[in-house]
Design a protein around this motif. Structure first.
Motif, short mmCIF file in Angstrom:
data_model
loop_
_atom_site.label_atom_id
_atom_site.label_comp_id
_atom_site.label_asym_id
_atom_site.label_seq_id
_atom_site.Cartn_x
_atom_site.Cartn_y
_atom_site.Cartn_z
N ALA A 72 0.83 -1.21 0.00
CA ALA A 72 0.00 0.00 0.00
C ALA A 72 0.86 1.26 0.00
O ALA A 72 0.53 2.26 -0.65
CB ALA A 72 -0.93 0.00 1.21
N GLU A 114 2.00 1.83 -3.51
CA GLU A 114 0.91 2.35 -4.33
C GLU A 114 0.66 3.83 -4.04
O GLU A 114 0.46 4.64 -4.95
CB GLU A 114 -0.37 1.55 -4.08
N ALA A 115 0.68 4.19 -2.76
CA ALA A 115 0.43 5.58 -2.36
C ALA A 115 1.54 6.50 -2.88
O ALA A 115 1.28 7.60 -3.37
CB ALA A 115 0.32 5.68 -0.85
N ARG A 152 -4.57 3.36 0.48
CA ARG A 152 -5.20 3.08 -0.82
C ARG A 152 -6.38 4.01 -1.05
O ARG A 152 -6.61 4.48 -2.17
CB ARG A 152 -5.61 1.61 -0.88
N TYR A 153 -7.15 4.26 -0.02
CA TYR A 153 -8.28 5.19 -0.12
C TYR A 153 -7.80 6.58 -0.52
O TYR A 153 -8.36 7.23 -1.42
CB TYR A 153 -9.03 5.23 1.21
#
Length: 274
Positions: free
Chosen positions: A146, A149-150, A261-262
């Motif tokens: 994560a 990804e961020a 992720r949000y």
């Protein structure tokens, strides 16, 4: 004569060494996000107490006794539960309360994650003490993914300076020394004002530094900003504003990966990429 190896210990945020606990523990968590982590580590059956703000996972926690709030712990009720371990946090719990608890609880585990990466140490700490290394390793692997990804989302877009609102009347935001600010920075959002103290400053809408703000983020906690507040804030700031799930930006523990992720998805959406 057989010489037993030294027992492995894990140091908490206060530098206290905690040995691995043998047998079932009696855990009380005074930190909402870490109560969720305790459950996700597979320790639900050993959780004997929590605060009224510990709300996730709801189905499980309905059966777990409350011991007051994060700042106003009911010490008499806590004594009745006879915990072997109490989990506290430097920001969320009062030091005086933690010191009093340490007088009658064998192990008080102090935590203080200041960035998403710090969750790796928290997983290792609790997983080691309570024999949940495999579960902790799985959470760590997911968090590392994560974080990647961020960071990719943040690197693919121009950085923005944001005002992250946590309270209304007085209007309050977060300093860069907070976990929230560090989490937002991972996806390319730098909070204003730029200072580290006070950690949750109040401000007026005529503050000079507001001229640098690109976007305003309205959190769902601790003040529950709603759709009706957007027009008010946009008029005051002269900048676009949007609502943000505060748990995803501020809850450490096992929710950290989902939070990153949000926020990465929200960043891309606001940039018109999703």
């Amino acid at each position: 004569m057989t010489i037993k190896p030294e027992q492995e210990t894990w140091a908490d945020a206060a530098g206290q060494a905690h040995p691995a606990h043998n047998g079932p523990a009696r855990i009380v968590s005074l930190v909402p996000s870490l109560t969720e982590l305790v459950c996700d580590l597979g320790l639900v059956d050993q959780l004997v107490g929590r605060t009224g703000f510990c709300i996730h996972p709801k189905d499980v926690l309905r059966r777990v006794p409350k011991v007051g709030g994060t700042k106003d712990v009911n010490l008499d009720r806590l004594r009745e539960l006879a915990p072997s371990h109490v989990i506290v946090n430097i920001d969320e719990n009062r030091r005086e309360c933690a010191e009093e608890i340490a007088r009658f609880v064998p192990r008080v585990i102090v935590t203080h994650p200041c960035s998403p990466e710090d969750n790796l140490d928290v997983y290792r700490l609790l997983g080691g003490i309570f024999g949940r290394q495999a579960e902790a390793a799985a959470l760590a692997s997911d968090l590392r993914a994560a974080l990647d990804e961020a960071r990719q989302a943040g690197a693919s877009l121009p950085r923005e300076k944001v005002l992250y609102l946590i309270w209304r009347e007085p209007w309050m935001t977060v300093a860069r020394s907070t976990y929230i600010s560090a989490t937002l920075a991972t996806v390319g959002w730098d909070t204003l004002p730029p200072g580290a103290e006070p950690r949750y400053p109040a401000f007026e809408w005529d503050a000079p530094w507001l001229a640098e703000v690109d976007r305003v983020l309205l959190s769902s906690e601790p003040y529950r900003f709603r759709e009706r507040h957007l027009a008010e804030v946009e008029a005051a700031a002269g900048r676009p504003a949007c609502l943000v799930d505060g748990e995803m930006a501020s809850w450490y523990g096992s929710r950290a990966a989902a939070g990153l992720r949000y926020l990465a998805a929200l960043r891309r959406k606001l940039a018109g990429l999703e």
